[in-house]
Enzyme design. Sequence first.
Site, PDB file in Angstrom:
ATOM      1  N   LYS A 298       0.828  -1.193   0.000  1.00  4.61           N
ATOM      2  CA  LYS A 298       0.000   0.000   0.000  1.00  4.61           C
ATOM      3  C   LYS A 298       0.872   1.258   0.000  1.00  4.61           C
ATOM      4  CE  LYS A 298      -3.721  -2.078   2.771  1.00  4.61           C
ATOM      5  NZ  LYS A 298      -4.837  -1.881   1.832  1.00  4.61           N
ATOM      6  N   ARG A 372     -10.323 -11.792   1.369  1.00  6.30           N
ATOM      7  CA  ARG A 372     -11.167 -12.839   0.800  1.00  6.30           C
ATOM      8  C   ARG A 372     -10.465 -14.198   0.812  1.00  6.30           C
ATOM      9  NH1 ARG A 372     -11.498  -9.192  -4.454  1.00  6.30           N
ATOM     10  NH2 ARG A 372     -11.225  -7.725  -2.735  1.00  6.30           N
TER      11      ARG A 372
END
Length: 521
Positions: A298, A372
């Site tokens: 990030k 996920r």
Amino acid sequence: MVAAAALLVKSGERLVSNGKYEIVMHIQFTSTANEDGAALIVFSAQDLVLSEAAQRVDDASGGALRKAARAARFAGDLGKVVELLGIAGTEAQKVLLVGTGPQGRGNPAGFERIGAVIAGKLSRSGSTRTLVDMRGARDLGLDVSEAAARLATGLKLRGYAFDQYRTKMPEQQKVSLTDVEIVGAGDDAAPRFEILGAVADGVAFTKDLVSEPANVLYPESFVERVRALNIPGLKIEALDEAQMREAGMNAFLGVSQGSEREARMLVMEWDGTNGSADVETVFVGKGVTFDSGGISIKPGAGMEDMKWDMGGAGAVTGAMVALAKRKAKARIVGICGLTENMPDGKAQRPGDVVTSMSGQTIEVINTDAEGRLVLCDAMWWAQETYKPKRIIDLATLTGAMIISLGHHHAGVFSNDDDLAEKLIAAGAASGDKLWRLPVGEEYDKQIDSPIADMKNVGGRDAGSITAAQFLKRFVKDGVEWAHIDIAGMAWSSKPGALFDKGATGYGVRLLDEYVRSIYEG
């Protein structure tokens, strides 16, 4: 170390991250009123219809209360406050006149908001004690015991503070309020608050978890924090990496392999049915205790916020605490997939293919779409182990959810209309609001992979939906499923009605209300 953090129904202490204990605020319901040195709370409905207690203050002060209210353009609107210092005719340190809104139109949420307003005004005001005088509060719209219990709940929720790392905090900024007495509430207020307060304790525990820095809260310490609560009847176990590897959770373990901290899967079970019911409902929470993005790292700006990427696991844990503390008449399991997502020479790479516990293969396009991967294995394990009727997962899953719904609703996706409607109703009743978004086969092509069964991202379009569509592939036939994306709700940069800026505790009251409506209604 003294701070008002989680408020308890009874006297006690609260374990904090450094292994020490904090004094907590005491809330009690009394039949006598001792105003001496207290901050006195009295009430007015709209149009300056004063409660009996407020009228007594006004009479004793020669009309000073009404004069101050009119000068401040106070009309009794819900949550509005007029504060008077050193008012004549009372031994109180200060008097707060608080509006309850239109006569006869009060509701539980309104009185929670009133309690929160009182906490916001007094927690750091220098007052150590407050007396809430509900005698003669007129035509509330609900009985006075319920109003008082809800007011106490609002006080408890909004009174939370996370100050334990602020060692040089100026004295005038510290939490001062330690004792709350509520008079004139009736005999039913205390038992009602005992139940509501247990849920608020769950919210406070979630806030603790979400607020902790990642060097303090990581998978192993997360598990130990829950064990340390030692709540009677709440069963705790945790799978380590060896056990998860044996089960085939390679999607989950692919996320953790770049971290020096080992992953854990926390399993909590509450059975308030004395063994008479099967496990029908399982809650599953994403617990990425720090998300650097992995190799798909990030941007540096704002990365510190990623300590709260375990907000889904925090909510599930807080809900299980709430259910156990209030002895809910239901059998519920809560599962949290706990890991860090870090860049390292051993870290998962973009382009890797992993085989999930279900046997389905996943091409990892972006290592920052890690939640996920954790959830899909945790959900499959839950179905294999408990054979539940339904699974509800919570996760700070996608930034796209914040673009879609901002910070006012969490998104809910489901393969079952009835489940979705019941969750939305629970959100409306609890204040943890939901908005439904679609899933469907038309989104599948975005996550189809040319070399594996699927890929873990589907591009920029409909990012929250394709994430949900990915999870849907791990729901067995006949199992009801709902996915709740709380990315915009777990943390707030500004105060809300029932929370200060920081961790919100979102999801605890939602899940508790769902259990209440389905199993205890």
